[in-house]
Each structure stands twice: as C-alpha cells, then as structure tokens.
Design a protein around this motif. Sequence first.
Motif, short mmCIF file in Angstrom:
data_model
loop_
_atom_site.label_atom_id
_atom_site.label_comp_id
_atom_site.label_asym_id
_atom_site.label_seq_id
_atom_site.Cartn_x
_atom_site.Cartn_y
_atom_site.Cartn_z
N ILE A 96 19.70 66.88 6.86
CA ILE A 96 19.40 68.11 7.54
C ILE A 96 19.46 69.53 6.79
N THR A 97 20.60 69.62 6.17
CA THR A 97 20.88 70.79 5.19
C THR A 97 19.62 70.87 4.26
N ASN A 98 19.30 69.92 3.27
CA ASN A 98 18.25 69.83 2.45
C ASN A 98 17.00 70.04 3.17
N LEU A 99 17.03 69.49 4.23
CA LEU A 99 15.55 69.85 4.71
C LEU A 99 15.31 71.32 5.29
N CYS A 100 16.35 71.77 6.06
CA CYS A 100 16.08 73.18 6.03
C CYS A 100 15.99 74.17 4.71
N ALA A 101 16.83 73.69 3.70
CA ALA A 101 16.56 74.35 2.36
C ALA A 101 15.26 74.35 1.91
N ILE A 102 14.59 73.27 2.33
CA ILE A 102 13.08 72.82 1.60
C ILE A 102 12.29 73.82 2.36
N ILE A 103 12.38 73.85 3.66
CA ILE A 103 11.50 74.64 4.42
C ILE A 103 11.55 76.15 4.24
N GLY A 104 12.73 76.49 4.48
CA GLY A 104 12.97 77.86 4.14
C GLY A 104 12.74 78.38 2.79
N GLY A 105 12.99 77.61 1.55
CA GLY A 105 12.79 77.98 0.35
C GLY A 105 11.32 78.00 0.11
N VAL A 106 10.49 76.92 0.41
CA VAL A 106 9.16 77.23 0.48
C VAL A 106 8.31 78.43 1.01
N PHE A 107 8.94 78.56 2.31
CA PHE A 107 8.52 79.61 3.15
C PHE A 107 8.59 80.83 2.29
N THR A 108 10.07 81.35 1.73
CA THR A 108 10.22 82.17 1.21
C THR A 108 9.50 82.37 -0.17
N VAL A 109 9.29 81.55 -0.90
CA VAL A 109 9.04 81.51 -2.20
C VAL A 109 7.25 81.83 -1.86
N ALA A 110 6.79 81.06 -1.03
CA ALA A 110 5.40 81.40 -0.69
C ALA A 110 4.95 82.78 -0.28
N GLY A 111 6.15 83.56 0.61
CA GLY A 111 6.01 84.93 1.10
C GLY A 111 6.23 85.89 -0.14
N ILE A 112 6.83 85.63 -1.10
CA ILE A 112 7.00 86.20 -2.29
C ILE A 112 5.86 86.29 -3.02
N LEU A 113 5.23 85.22 -3.36
CA LEU A 113 4.07 85.09 -4.21
C LEU A 113 2.93 85.77 -3.59
N ASP A 114 2.97 85.67 -2.18
CA ASP A 114 1.61 86.35 -1.37
C ASP A 114 1.93 87.91 -1.33
N SER A 115 3.26 88.48 -1.50
CA SER A 115 3.56 89.90 -1.53
C SER A 115 3.05 90.34 -2.98
N ILE A 116 3.52 89.49 -3.80
CA ILE A 116 3.18 90.01 -5.37
C ILE A 116 1.48 89.93 -5.54
N PHE A 117 1.07 88.83 -5.12
CA PHE A 117 -0.67 88.88 -5.41
C PHE A 117 -1.23 90.01 -4.44
N HIS A 118 -0.65 90.18 -3.16
CA HIS A 118 -1.39 91.18 -2.48
C HIS A 118 -1.32 92.76 -3.04
N ASN A 119 0.15 92.99 -3.45
CA ASN A 119 0.64 94.28 -4.25
C ASN A 119 -0.47 94.36 -5.66
N THR A 120 -0.56 93.36 -6.06
CA THR A 120 -1.26 93.40 -7.45
C THR A 120 -2.76 93.82 -7.29
N VAL A 121 -3.39 93.30 -6.26
CA VAL A 121 -4.77 93.43 -5.96
C VAL A 121 -4.61 94.84 -5.43
N ARG A 122 -3.83 95.37 -4.61
CA ARG A 122 -3.96 96.86 -4.26
C ARG A 122 -3.96 97.59 -5.65
N LEU A 123 -3.08 97.44 -6.37
CA LEU A 123 -2.77 98.51 -7.45
C LEU A 123 -4.08 98.38 -8.36
N ILE A 124 -4.71 97.28 -8.32
CA ILE A 124 -5.99 97.11 -9.33
C ILE A 124 -6.91 98.01 -8.77
N LYS A 125 -7.05 97.78 -7.12
CA LYS A 125 -8.05 98.73 -6.71
C LYS A 125 -7.68 100.36 -6.82
#
Length: 483
Positions: free
Chosen positions: A446-475
């Motif tokens: 269960i601990t590993n399962l929570c780590a997988i869900i939370g980790g992937v969700f967090t990393v995906a959020g970071i990547l989305d934020s980086i991508f979104h801010n990069t696009v705004r900066l370019i514009k």
Amino acid sequence: MVSSTKIKSVDFYRKIPRDLTEASLSGAGLSIVAALIMVFLFGMELSSYLEVSTTTAVIVDKSADGDFLRIDFNISFPALSCEFASVDVSDVLGTNRLNITKTVHKFPIDPHLMATGTEFHSGLALHNINHGEETKEELPDGAIPLTSGSFESYTHHFPILVVNFYAPWCYWSNRLKPNWEKAANIIKQRYDPESDGRVLLGSVDCTQEAALCRKNHVQGYPSIRIFRKGSDLREDHGHHEHESYYGDRDTDSIVKMVDGLVAPIHPETHAVALDGISNDTVKHLKKAPVTGGCRVEGFVRVKKVPGNLVISAHSGAHSFDSSQMNMSHVVSHLSFGRMISPRLLTDMKRLLPYLGQSHDRLDGKAFINQHEFGANVTIEHYLQIVKAEVITRRSSEEHSLIEEYEYTAHSSVAHTYYLPVAKFHFELSPMQILITENPKSFSHFITNLCAIIGGVFTVAGILDSIFHNTVRLIKKVELGKNI
C-alpha cells in the motif's frame, strides 16, 4: 457546537472555483500519459508483491532422533516369481527385517510387464513347515520319474498328477525325498494306477529337465505342484494352469493332502463330486504362477541411517540355483519421504524452481541383465539422499510447508558368488537444504502504491507547470519584439 466554518478551516485540499481554472490541450495529453504510467507502475508493483522471494541455506539436518524415513517403490521383475519375491531392509544399527509383507504388495506379470493375475498372497506358506524326522533309510522309488517327453501324456491320463520338482544338490529336496517316496508307495497301494487310475505321484529332476522346469516357472526347490486333467489345460503352448502345495512335507501330511484331492473323484467315472475338495486340503494349495515375473510395490519405513533395501528370492524351505536367477528390473517409481497431498502439490509446483527436481531420478529406468539365465549377477544402486525443507511465512505463524527428499543414483552390475539380488543402498546426508519464503507485507504494498500515485501526479504537475510557464514566457517575448 463547533461551527462548520471552523471545520472547513482544517481542509488540506481547498478547492478553486472551476471558473478560475483553465484546461489546456497540453495538460490533457500529459494527464493521459501520467494515467498510463500509473497503471503500468501499479502492475509492476502488484507483480512484485505477489512474487515470492526465497533464501536458501545449508544447515545441519534438524531431524529428531527416532524419526523414520518412508520409501515408496514400484519395481517390476520380469524373471522373479512372486512365489519367492521378498523385500528385506537392513541398516548399520543392526536392524534386519526379512520378507516384509504388511505394506508390500506383489502382482504376477508377464515378460512385457503386464499383470497376469490378482495380488499374490504367500502368507506363512514358506515358513514353519514340518519336514518330518530326518532319515537316511533307503526306500524303493515310489514316484514316477517324469521327463519332457512323458510329462504331457501323464497329465492327460490321470485326473490328479502330483509332481515334485527337485534338484539333487538341494538340501530341502534331499530332506523331502524319503518322505516323498514313502508317500508315493502308500498312494500307489491305496490308489492303484492300473485299477484305480485317479492319482499319480511323480518327480522331475530340474538339473536334467531344465526346460520343463522353466516352462512351469519353477524357481525354488523342491516345488510340489498339482496338475488336474482337462480344464486346466490352456492354449498357451500347452502350458497347464495348476496349483502349488505349501503345506507340511512329512509323509502323513503328503498322504492326507493327496487323499483330499482324490476324495471328490469317482473311482470309475473319474467325475468330480459336487462337494469338492476338503477345506483342510485347500488351505495349503495356491494357484501356481502362470508367468515367471512379479511387480513389487508398496512402502517401508527405515531409520535415518545408512541401510539397504534388498529385493531377492527368499524362502525358509526352498533352495535356489543362483546361476538361474535373473534380477533384471524396471523401476516405475522410487521416492523418499511422505507422500505429498494435493494441496501441498499445488504449492510445490510454485516452489519447484527452488528445488533440485531429482526426487524421481530412477523412475522409468530399466536395468537389464544381459547374461543368459542370470549368471550370478547382482544389480546395485547407491543412493545419496539430501533433505530439502521449505518454510513459508504466508500465515501469521511460521510453519513447514513441505519436506522433499532428493537423491542422486549410481548403479552397477556385479558378479557374485551368492544369490543374486537387487540392492538399493541408501545414505542420508547429515546436512539439509533450508528454503525460506519471504513474502512482502501488505502495508509495504500500500505504501508503494501511494508513492506511485502521488509521485506520478506530482511530477506530472511540475512538468505541466514548466511547460505552461515556458509557453507564456515565449509569448511575452514575441509580444515585446512586436511592440
């Protein structure tokens, strides 16, 4: 009472109104990729959780003093009669058990290892026989000497033919001879072959008539056989189905046995009366082997010390010609340890990769003596046995799942001056293999399962934020250049 406003103040997951959020195509794509990664990692973690990891160690055998080892076997001997087949056990501590019958079963077989009859029960037939007083008195021959040429004519002429198959060098044959000749003279006077014609006693010297003795599967001397006229003749090269006599061998017992055989037969018509043979006679008569082979199966329990399992011809009242004994055999099954229950067998299939898989090393192998008629050849098997114990922790309390005995086998064929045997010499190793299962805990999963869900969700959020801010900066940069 605590107001709902104060309860809402401890909310870790404050909500942003949907009108203030903005969905993007890149965010949607990244969410799909994140979901697929979560599913993949969940499958990997589940597989890891279900997989059993093991540790293997070699330790001193933990068997308690007094423990016994079970040996299961199923061995076929094409040239050893069930009439004399004996299973013996001995060990270095002085244990010597002969002719074990309680847990051993014997079935007659043909040269092709096919069963030819029901289970053979010897009982106490070959032991505790009364041979009468030993005498060197010379008596006139009363029994008719039979040869291959005359044997068939006598079996067709007399309703009852009682034959002593003997060997002149045999102690028991010489012990029987005076009683047999005396009984033959009494029977000849009581049932005259010319006027009565119901019975005749004969003798066959197996050193002179070896083919005739082999035809009737005589392997021990003396063998007293009863041949009946008519219905006992089979269409198998003229072979007769007949009976063996295992009773006492003194003169009175032989005469009483013959009287019991003759009594139901009418002296003039030779028709058999309906009342049949008396019970006193029948209890000493058994159907003689129609083939010369035997399948020996069953189990024995032995001490966990070096010892021998020996299968050979044995009798307390017969002799054997060692040059004629052929101990060729086919091992259908030979294993050590307790029989595995169906429930444990399911677990064993999972654990087989961690075991040596050599618990049936001799199964299906044939050991054939190529010498004609035997030629004093003993076949030996040297077995080295190692205990493997599997410990499982799948339940709250540690317990032994299975004990498996594996062995290596080395076989040899050797000439001997004694009676040939099939010998299985077994020796247990003082060390044992301990295999321990180490399953993962559910809390770890269960601990590993929570780590997988939370980790992937967090990393995906970071990547989305980086991508979104990069696009705004370019514009913004492009907009500044245009101004």
